[in-house]
Design a protein around this motif. Structure first.
Motif, short mmCIF file in Angstrom:
data_model
loop_
_atom_site.label_atom_id
_atom_site.label_comp_id
_atom_site.label_asym_id
_atom_site.label_seq_id
_atom_site.Cartn_x
_atom_site.Cartn_y
_atom_site.Cartn_z
N LEU A 212 0.83 -1.20 0.00
CA LEU A 212 0.00 0.00 0.00
C LEU A 212 0.87 1.25 0.00
O LEU A 212 2.06 1.19 0.36
CB LEU A 212 -0.92 0.00 1.22
N TRP A 219 6.14 2.57 -1.64
CA TRP A 219 5.01 1.81 -1.12
C TRP A 219 5.60 0.79 -0.14
O TRP A 219 6.78 0.44 -0.24
CB TRP A 219 4.26 1.09 -2.24
N ARG A 281 -7.33 -2.25 -8.38
CA ARG A 281 -7.61 -1.09 -9.22
C ARG A 281 -9.11 -0.93 -9.44
O ARG A 281 -9.80 -1.89 -9.76
CB ARG A 281 -6.90 -1.24 -10.56
N GLN A 285 -7.86 3.99 -10.76
CA GLN A 285 -6.92 4.30 -9.69
C GLN A 285 -6.48 3.02 -8.99
O GLN A 285 -7.30 2.16 -8.68
CB GLN A 285 -7.57 5.25 -8.67
N THR A 286 -5.17 2.89 -8.77
CA THR A 286 -4.63 1.74 -8.06
C THR A 286 -4.49 2.08 -6.59
O THR A 286 -3.83 3.05 -6.23
CB THR A 286 -3.26 1.34 -8.63
N THR A 287 -5.13 1.28 -5.74
CA THR A 287 -5.08 1.53 -4.30
C THR A 287 -4.14 0.57 -3.58
O THR A 287 -3.85 0.76 -2.39
CB THR A 287 -6.49 1.38 -3.70
N ALA A 317 -10.94 -4.25 -4.86
CA ALA A 317 -10.83 -2.81 -4.78
C ALA A 317 -12.20 -2.14 -4.87
O ALA A 317 -12.51 -1.22 -4.12
CB ALA A 317 -9.91 -2.28 -5.89
N GLU A 321 -14.27 -0.23 -1.90
CA GLU A 321 -14.77 1.14 -2.07
C GLU A 321 -16.24 1.22 -1.67
O GLU A 321 -16.66 2.17 -0.99
CB GLU A 321 -14.58 1.55 -3.54
N ARG A 437 -9.97 8.02 5.38
CA ARG A 437 -9.95 7.51 4.01
C ARG A 437 -10.80 8.37 3.09
O ARG A 437 -10.48 8.57 1.92
CB ARG A 437 -10.45 6.06 3.97
N PHE A 442 -7.44 8.02 0.08
CA PHE A 442 -6.68 6.78 0.14
C PHE A 442 -6.57 6.38 1.60
O PHE A 442 -6.93 7.14 2.50
CB PHE A 442 -5.28 6.93 -0.49
N THR A 499 -0.33 12.05 -1.23
CA THR A 499 -0.89 10.82 -1.78
C THR A 499 -0.60 9.62 -0.89
O THR A 499 -1.04 8.51 -1.18
CB THR A 499 -0.33 10.55 -3.19
N SER A 500 0.16 9.83 0.18
CA SER A 500 0.39 8.77 1.15
C SER A 500 0.71 9.42 2.50
O SER A 500 1.36 10.46 2.56
CB SER A 500 1.53 7.84 0.73
#
Length: 567
Positions: A212, A219, A281, A285-287, A317, A321, A437, A442, A499-500
């Motif tokens: 992640l 990551w 994905r 978007q790739t989570t 994914a 969501e 989140r 994210f 983004t993280s």
């Protein structure tokens, strides 16, 4: 012993092969039957992968030591070049030294031998060698093995189709189970942990990781399945590695052997064999990225494995969501209900208590006035205990006032945004992670440590750790910790453009300290800040407990906030 010209025995042998639904069993049966039909003393079949390594080895009456050495060994070109793609090789003489040099020393003495390629779907699948037939091999033996090989090829294809069907069925069942679990109300953390375990089992992998977003452009492995893979938890995957490439492109990949990979970016993976990367994905978007691992010598992942893993990860994914949206809706409904209860208590219960208090006060005043108009003799004759009754009325008034105060406190707590007054500290932190989140877009990485060791979600251990957190951290410190966590995550969402985000909470009971570190990969703090209220509040909350609060820029961009207090 079967006769060479027995057509019925060849038919029986072919039917025997066709009845098997496992590739290894088919190949073992092929070697056994080939040796029996030709009266060969020894036999072996090797399946070679693209790197020239023996991925599968089956034999007939070969010494165990030789068979063990052949497995996972590398076959030289000389051994393969002597057999054509179609024509058999018949050598009624000892094995040449050039070929012997490429084979283990435990190979028994070979007087004569015959080699034959096994073709499946018009491609060479493996190489069969038969050896030590009394009187040598002839073209008739080669024709017999060729015909048996055709039956074996069909049986291999059928076994592969059956295996793919079984694998596809397992993946579909896993996807359904995964979706049901995610939509059943499980927490995000529990859902992700279960997902990793599920995918490891269905893929028949030795280990599985979920990678992640972490700090900077890297990551990190946040969830691990497999007892021998727990040391990979927290390992960082660089921005130019396979995991990030899969995350950026949204395309999964397989690796035949990580141990043989020339440009491996993560040294901890060098001890493993076949690998499969599949992105989580949804909506472009790739989570996250799933990494499935097998030990060296394990079966390579196929294109079908990659396709099914890719589909399952994407479904996970999307389901995750939807589960998050469902969770947020439940939180909003709960908050609305709490606010309604608060309004009812304030508008109805407190008002009724206020009216009751006024009635009691009027009753007291009337009682005192009535007693004042009577002489002492009359009061005594009536048996009126003036002091006791007056005291009871005053006590009743005080209790009404206390009840109103208690209800006001309940109303304030119900209207508190965290809504976690009666919840443990670790549960409150999980709640903040879930809420973040939505604002961040994210999942922030949350790490909770007790005496420098991560708190694991294991039955028994988690409860003990939770009790220690609740006992050692007072109510005021707990509220300040939650407030700082919330403010830090809000800053990352609103101002940092991160983004993280990685959040680390560490409790050190022996030292009597509690620390919080929040690191993001955003744009960093502006040089000329005009508003510092959020940071000032964090600093004040640290100063109250004799602690410290610092901010600093990360080398790769972003900001790290450090907050520490004394308990």
């Amino acid at each position: 012993m079967l006769k060479l010209d027995s057509q019925s025995e060849l038919l029986k042998a072919s039917l025997n092969l066709a009845s098997k639904l496992d590739v290894t069993e088919v190949l073992q049966g092929y070697v056994d039957l080939a040796c029996e039909l030709t009266n060969a003393e020894l036999g072996a079949l090797s399946v070679i992968n693209a790197r020239g390594q023996v991925s599968l080895f089956v034999d007939y009456q070969m010494p165990p030591d030789f068979s063990q050495e052949m497995k996972n060994s590398t076959v030289g070109a000389s051994l393969l070049e002597v057999i054509g793609d179609n024509a058999p090789l018949i050598e009624n003489e000892v094995v040449p030294e050039k070929i012997l040099a490429e084979l283990p020393k435990t190979l028994p003495k070979i007087d004569n031998y015959m080699g034959f390629p096994l073709q499946v779907s018009h491609r060479v699948f493996g190489w069969l060698y038969l050896a030590n037939r009394e009187g040598g091999f002839t073209q008739a033996h080669a024709n017999l093995v060729r015909r048996l090989g055709r039956a074996a090829a069909i049986a291999v294809e059928n076994a592969q189709l059956y295996e793919r069907a079984q694998t596809r069925e397992r993946w579909i069942a896993a996807s359904n189970e995964l979706t049901t679990m995610l939509l059943s109300g499980s927490s995000v953390e529990d859902a992700l942990e279960t997902t990793v375990d599920l995918i490891q089992n269905v893929a028949e992998a030795d280990g599985a990781l979920l990678i992640l977003p972490s700090v900077g452009k890297t990551w990190a492995c946040e969830f691990v399945a497999g007892d021998d893979f727990q040391h990979l938890l927290g390992v960082v995957f660089p921005h130019n590695g396979r995991a990030m490439t899969v995350a950026r492109t949204g395309q999964g990949v397989t690796v035949d052997c990580l141990a043989s990979s020339l440009h491996l970016k993560v040294p901890q993976l060098a001890e493993y064999g076949p690998a499969l990367y599949a992105p989580m994905r949804a909506h472009g978007q790739t989570t996250g990225v799933f990494l499935l691992l097998r030990n060296v010598g394990g079966k390579e992942f196929t294109k079908d494995d990659l396709k099914m893993a890719h589909s399952t990860a994407s479904q996970a994914a999307l389901a995750l969501e939807l589960a998050e949206a469902k969770h947020l809706a439940q939180v909003a409904t709960l908050q609305a209900e709490r606010e309604q209860i608060g309004r009812d208590l304030h508008d109805l219960a407190i008002q009724q208590l206020f009216a009751t208090g006024m009635q009691l006060a009027s009753l007291k005043d009337a009682f005192v006035a009535a007693i004042g108009s009577l002489d002492q003799k009359t009061i005594e004759q009536a048996g009126i205990d003036n002091a006791r009754l007056t005291n009871e009325l005053e006590t009743a008034l005080e209790r009404v006032g206390d009840s109103a105060d208690q209800i006001r406190q309940i109303v304030r707590r119900l209207r508190n945004n965290d809504g976690q007054v009666q919840t443990g500290i670790l549960e409150r932190l999980q709640h903040e992670a879930s809420l973040a989140r939505s604002s961040l877009g994210f999942a922030p990485t949350f790490i909770v440590e007790l005496d420098g060791k991560p708190v694991k979600d294991e039955v028994g251990y988690y409860e003990v750790a939770s009790d220690i957190f609740n006992e050692r951290i007072g109510a005021v410190a707990a509220d300040d910790l939650i407030a700082v966590v919330r403010e830090s995550l809000a800053n990352a969402a609103k101002h940092a453009k991160a983004t993280s985000v990685r959040v680390t909470i560490s409790l050190r009971p022996v030292e009597g300290k509690l620390s919080l570190e929040v690191s993001d990969n955003g744009i960093g703090l502006p040089e000329n800040r005009t508003r510092n209220s959020g940071l000032d509040n964090m600093r004040k909350r640290a100063n109250i407990h004799g602690g410290i609060f610092t901010t600093e820029k990360n080398l790769l961009g972003g900001t790290t906030l450090y907050w520490e207090i004394k308990l």
